[in-house]
Design a protein around this motif. Sequence first.
Motif, PDB file in Angstrom:
ATOM      1  N   UNK A  15       0.007   1.128  -5.177  1.00  0.00           N
ATOM      2  CA  UNK A  15      -1.105   1.399  -4.101  1.00  0.00           C
ATOM      3  C   UNK A  15      -2.142   0.933  -4.528  1.00  0.00           C
ATOM      4  N   UNK A  16      -2.628   0.824  -5.851  1.00  0.00           N
ATOM      5  CA  UNK A  16      -4.024  -0.024  -6.166  1.00  0.00           C
ATOM      6  C   UNK A  16      -3.842  -1.324  -5.713  1.00  0.00           C
ATOM      7  N   UNK A  17      -2.796  -2.169  -6.101  1.00  0.00           N
ATOM      8  CA  UNK A  17      -2.885  -3.413  -5.715  1.00  0.00           C
ATOM      9  C   UNK A  17      -3.019  -3.791  -4.220  1.00  0.00           C
ATOM     10  N   UNK A  18      -2.289  -2.753  -3.165  1.00  0.00           N
ATOM     11  CA  UNK A  18      -2.474  -2.796  -1.858  1.00  0.00           C
ATOM     12  C   UNK A  18      -4.025  -2.444  -1.284  1.00  0.00           C
ATOM     13  N   UNK A  19      -4.552  -1.662  -2.128  1.00  0.00           N
ATOM     14  CA  UNK A  19      -5.880  -1.277  -1.796  1.00  0.00           C
ATOM     15  C   UNK A  19      -6.849  -2.615  -1.939  1.00  0.00           C
TER      16      UNK A  19
END
Length: 542
Positions: free
Chosen positions: A141-145
């Motif tokens: 999720x952090x990479x997507x953000x």
Amino acid sequence: MAEENFDIAIVGGGVSGVYCAWRLKQTHPGKKIAVFEASDHIGGRLLSVRPPDIPDMVAELGGMRILPAVQPLITQLIHELNKALPDDEQITLYDFPVDENQNIAFLRGIYLRLADFTQNPELVPYQLNFIDQGQSAGAVIVNAIEQIVPGITNPALTEEQRREMAQSAEFGGVPLYKQGFWNVLLRVLTGEAYHYAEDVGGYDSTLCNWNAADAIPWYLSDFGVDPEYKGFCNGFQQVPLALAQLFEQQGGDIRLASHVSQITLKGDGFSFQVNGSPATAQTLILAMPRRSLELLTPDSPALQDARTQKLITSVTARPLFKLFTTYDSPWWRNTGCTVTGTDGKSFYLPVEAGRSVTDLPVRQTYYWPKSDGKPATEGHAMLLASYDDGDNTGFWDGLRAKRRQPRLPGRQVAELDDPFIGLDDNVMRNELDWHQYKAPRMMTEEVSRQLTVMHSLNYTPRVRNAAFRDWGDDPFGGGWNSWNIGQKSWEVKHAIVQPSDLPLYICGEAYSDAQGWVEGALQTAGYLLEKLGVAPFPRQAA
């Protein structure tokens, strides 16, 4: 019946309500200030109870931890309270564990250890692409953000800087605040990666479709890079109880089992009913979440103007369900695994702290620590057997009665299939609180069945006692609240504090930057106090 008159009336005995009461009474000792709480306890969605026969454990049926690194308000409040509390009532914290490598993940019928997601990604039963494979759920999720708002994951940024970036950001040519978090995530993630992050992360509502401009900085604060949690040795409810105690010592008035209704204008202030008796107040503070405000509105003309209603409905209540079970011994320690150290020697790692996850309706299971934060290694022990925050909360509806009905003050256990009616007067108050939330037999049997499957056992030992809380019940409507898509939360959070020209104020976690956390309740209470000319914390002497 004689009418009571107050200078300031506060409706709601959660953290924001008693916090405002404490600071207002400190600043204005001569004013008549009262807190009206409809239930039989102070704390709102902080509810700490001790299970029977386990005096060194505290079950957190509501909020259970804080993040000191990104939550300065609750950290400072604890410091201020400890200066005022005697030595034997100090609020003490312990390191709250979450993910331990040897803990279990039972997903899509496959048994894994939490370490497998990064150390043995070929075992993970999700069809992830090469970018996401080998990443933890949080990292996905952090990479997507970072793709949605480039630069926002820079660890050098402050919380405020991240919020400002998200508020001004666009994605696909559309302002981020006009888009849903789920919508934008699926623009940069595969469906499999999204389900992986949701299943392994253990939470459903955090990745659902709420305002993306709020969800992104919120997610980074709560589940970003190595969050460090703290739990409360004597229960989180100790914080609002301490505030209430200090408020009363200063001459403040707290009234439990006091239902407020029929708020109307009267001169420069308000009239209202308390359990059917008339009262007035020059200033009225509603320290309540959205659902509680909605329940109050129909017979309260003071809340019915269009602007106030628009502000109240700017958020959505989200579900949350907790079920605790106790046992003769910590049987889960036997479900650990053997690992090989760097010296080539093998040793056994028991499952004894933190959590395990599953896509079964129990979702998250926490191996509950003792009051000092240490794991239970022998003797009576406890699990947070099920921690649900999404659609899975509905699974438990079929195993209980009268969902969404409010729990009234007193020993309200009559809806349970094995109620503790006529408990001996010598029963400790904490145990009485536990039995007030006693889980029905069918619910206890079902959670035992799922725990048996989740831990790959033939059976699990008999449950001694079980207690649950579904925060979807009225008057809360949910365990936390999230900003609706299209809302400019940075404007609404200030506007709702005083939604009109009247001396009527609203505060609470629901309308904050830290939704779902006590930090949010303190933030909005601080905005309210500043409007009334009161510093959120006592000013230090020069």
